[in-house]
Design a protein around this motif. Sequence first.
Motif, PDB file in Angstrom:
ATOM      1  N   ASP A 207      48.317  44.414  36.727  1.00 30.99           N
ATOM      2  CA  ASP A 207      48.569  45.797  37.084  1.00 30.99           C
ATOM      3  C   ASP A 207      48.805  46.634  35.820  1.00 30.99           C
ATOM      4  OD1 ASP A 207      48.833  47.609  39.129  1.00 30.99           O
ATOM      5  OD2 ASP A 207      51.033  47.528  39.062  1.00 30.99           O
ATOM      6  N   LEU A 208      49.653  46.113  34.949  1.00 30.29           N
ATOM      7  CA  LEU A 208      49.984  46.786  33.692  1.00 30.29           C
ATOM      8  C   LEU A 208      48.731  47.028  32.850  1.00 30.29           C
ATOM      9  CD1 LEU A 208      52.428  47.720  31.970  1.00 30.29           C
ATOM     10  CD2 LEU A 208      52.480  45.440  30.977  1.00 30.29           C
ATOM     11  N   LEU A 209      47.850  46.037  32.816  1.00 31.95           N
ATOM     12  CA  LEU A 209      46.653  46.122  31.976  1.00 31.95           C
ATOM     13  C   LEU A 209      45.457  46.707  32.730  1.00 31.95           C
ATOM     14  CD1 LEU A 209      46.980  42.667  30.204  1.00 31.95           C
ATOM     15  CD2 LEU A 209      47.308  44.891  29.144  1.00 31.95           C
ATOM     16  N   GLN A 210      45.688  47.088  33.977  1.00 36.58           N
ATOM     17  CA  GLN A 210      44.636  47.679  34.820  1.00 36.58           C
ATOM     18  C   GLN A 210      43.406  46.781  34.946  1.00 36.58           C
ATOM     19  OE1 GLN A 210      43.994  51.666  33.339  1.00 36.58           O
ATOM     20  NE2 GLN A 210      46.172  51.931  33.073  1.00 36.58           N
ATOM     21  N   ILE A 211      43.666  45.506  35.237  1.00 35.80           N
ATOM     22  CA  ILE A 211      42.546  44.584  35.437  1.00 35.80           C
ATOM     23  C   ILE A 211      42.658  43.856  36.781  1.00 35.80           C
ATOM     24  CG2 ILE A 211      41.912  44.187  33.018  1.00 35.80           C
ATOM     25  CD1 ILE A 211      43.764  41.775  32.991  1.00 35.80           C
ATOM     26  N   THR A 212      43.427  44.436  37.699  1.00 32.66           N
ATOM     27  CA  THR A 212      43.630  43.792  38.998  1.00 32.66           C
ATOM     28  C   THR A 212      42.299  43.521  39.709  1.00 32.66           C
ATOM     29  OG1 THR A 212      45.742  44.937  39.153  1.00 32.66           O
ATOM     30  CG2 THR A 212      44.879  44.013  41.193  1.00 32.66           C
ATOM     31  N   HIS A 213      41.379  44.470  39.577  1.00 26.78           N
ATOM     32  CA  HIS A 213      40.088  44.317  40.266  1.00 26.78           C
ATOM     33  C   HIS A 213      39.205  43.241  39.634  1.00 26.78           C
ATOM     34  CE1 HIS A 213      39.520  46.968  36.860  1.00 26.78           C
ATOM     35  NE2 HIS A 213      38.214  46.881  36.980  1.00 26.78           N
ATOM     36  N   LEU A 214      39.639  42.692  38.505  1.00 22.28           N
ATOM     37  CA  LEU A 214      38.805  41.691  37.810  1.00 22.28           C
ATOM     38  C   LEU A 214      39.336  40.270  37.997  1.00 22.28           C
ATOM     39  CD1 LEU A 214      38.432  43.610  34.407  1.00 22.28           C
ATOM     40  CD2 LEU A 214      36.824  43.592  36.322  1.00 22.28           C
ATOM     41  N   LEU A 215      40.445  40.133  38.742  1.00 18.94           N
ATOM     42  CA  LEU A 215      41.157  38.851  38.763  1.00 18.94           C
ATOM     43  C   LEU A 215      40.313  37.659  39.214  1.00 18.94           C
ATOM     44  CD1 LEU A 215      44.760  39.869  39.924  1.00 18.94           C
ATOM     45  CD2 LEU A 215      44.090  38.829  37.744  1.00 18.94           C
ATOM     46  N   ASP A 216      39.318  37.911  40.050  1.00 21.63           N
ATOM     47  CA  ASP A 216      38.537  36.775  40.560  1.00 21.63           C
ATOM     48  C   ASP A 216      37.253  36.522  39.793  1.00 21.63           C
ATOM     49  OD1 ASP A 216      40.377  35.973  42.547  1.00 21.63           O
ATOM     50  OD2 ASP A 216      39.843  37.807  43.642  1.00 21.63           O
ATOM     51  N   ARG A 217      37.033  37.323  38.731  1.00 22.04           N
ATOM     52  CA  ARG A 217      35.832  37.091  37.918  1.00 22.04           C
ATOM     53  C   ARG A 217      36.064  36.001  36.884  1.00 22.04           C
ATOM     54  NH1 ARG A 217      33.242  42.820  36.299  1.00 22.04           N
ATOM     55  NH2 ARG A 217      33.412  43.837  38.319  1.00 22.04           N
ATOM     56  N   LYS A 218      34.959  35.494  36.348  1.00 23.63           N
ATOM     57  CA  LYS A 218      35.015  34.570  35.211  1.00 23.63           C
ATOM     58  C   LYS A 218      34.856  35.393  33.919  1.00 23.63           C
ATOM     59  CE  LYS A 218      34.973  30.660  37.593  1.00 23.63           C
ATOM     60  NZ  LYS A 218      33.759  30.085  38.175  1.00 23.63           N
ATOM     61  N   PRO A 219      35.370  34.892  32.785  1.00 21.86           N
ATOM     62  CA  PRO A 219      35.258  35.643  31.518  1.00 21.86           C
ATOM     63  C   PRO A 219      33.830  36.095  31.206  1.00 21.86           C
ATOM     64  CG  PRO A 219      36.740  33.804  31.230  1.00 21.86           C
ATOM     65  CD  PRO A 219      36.173  33.672  32.621  1.00 21.86           C
TER      66      PRO A 219
END
Length: 368
Positions: free
Chosen positions: A119-131
């Motif tokens: 949430d802090l880094l604004q990457i919540t929507h990416l949590l299920d992706r691979k690098p």
Amino acid sequence: MRGVHLNRVRKSYGSVTIIDQLDLAIEEGEFLVLLGPSGCGKSTLLNAIAGLEPLSGGSISIQGRDVTALEPDQRDIAMVFQSYALYPTLSVRRNIGFALKMRGTAKADIERKVGEVADLLQITHLLDRKPGQLSGGQQQRVAIGRALVREPSVFLFDEPLSNLDAKLRADMRIELKKLHERLGRTIIYVTHDQIEAMTMATRIVVMNQGRIQQCDRPEVVYGRPANRFVASFVGAPTMNFVEGRFGRAGDHLAVLTAEGVIPLPGLDVALGQAGQPVTLGFRPEHVALAEAEDVTTVTATPLMSEPTGPDMYVLMRFDPARTGVGVGPELTIRVPADAAIARHQPVPLRLDGRRISLFDPQTGQRMN
Ligand code: ADP
Ligand code: MG
């Protein structure tokens, strides 16, 4: 003694000593930037703090605890590298939570903490992706997230923005600064980029050849560089340097060069003996176009201009005889974008004597 304390730190590889007898006290909550050219020993020093490499001498304490003999995972630090070093087969969620899982943290707690950091880094929507499905900037956020989730006392960053393009680097600088303000944790940040150092640091440590050249607030490092190395490394375009001797122009102190006199109005301290060699340093913004020639001005000929948008850098040559060509050293000055300047037309300039730097030509040390 909270914070990070380096005491007589030495690091050698075989017979080659990279860092010798280095002392540094970093206060808790500082954003300390280690700045210096490639190869000067920044990463060596950071790795020593992290415990990735054993010291050859000296000691390190973190939050009052001597960590010299401790493994990295016992030092209460987390590190972010230039190469993000993410686990390619794990999702972002599992990458961020990895260290907590290793620690045996309960599943629900991991889930909550990963959520907060994302949430802090604004990457919540990416949590299920691979690098592999992320951009460079997103990968860097995940790498930072992996450090944040461990909640260490000290964050160590080694050139974390170097792989990003210019626009993203500028955005990330602001974000890291906000993050620091929000967390209030100690950050030790390595970079060769003076803009990163100037914009983010609470204090900058300028290094060269394994030695600390100056350690101070950014405005002091920029405004009152301790020596000629710091003066030329920090600031772009670089500081102007003119070799000469101390003398006078009317009531003012001046630097006499082979080609003529450079008056320093505003510099009121009695410095140096008349005739003593000196290196005069002044930044492009510390020179102004003068209305008319008088005893406080110096004449120079514009050779080339470089517009940057709001203002313009003009390359000039010192020209006391007003030949329109110039004979003396080159200098760069900063003027408004619409300044009336014509190529090969000599103009009077006035240096701000209160903001110049004077160096001993022998030792390179600051004199004023
Ligand atoms: P920086 O991070 O400032 O670019 P480093 O700390 O990586 O510089 O390197 C400082 C110096 O130490 C360099 O001259 C480098 O070649 C040398 N160095 C770094 N690691 C090793 C090593 N493992 N063995 C020998 N020399 C090394
Ligand atoms: Mg390095």
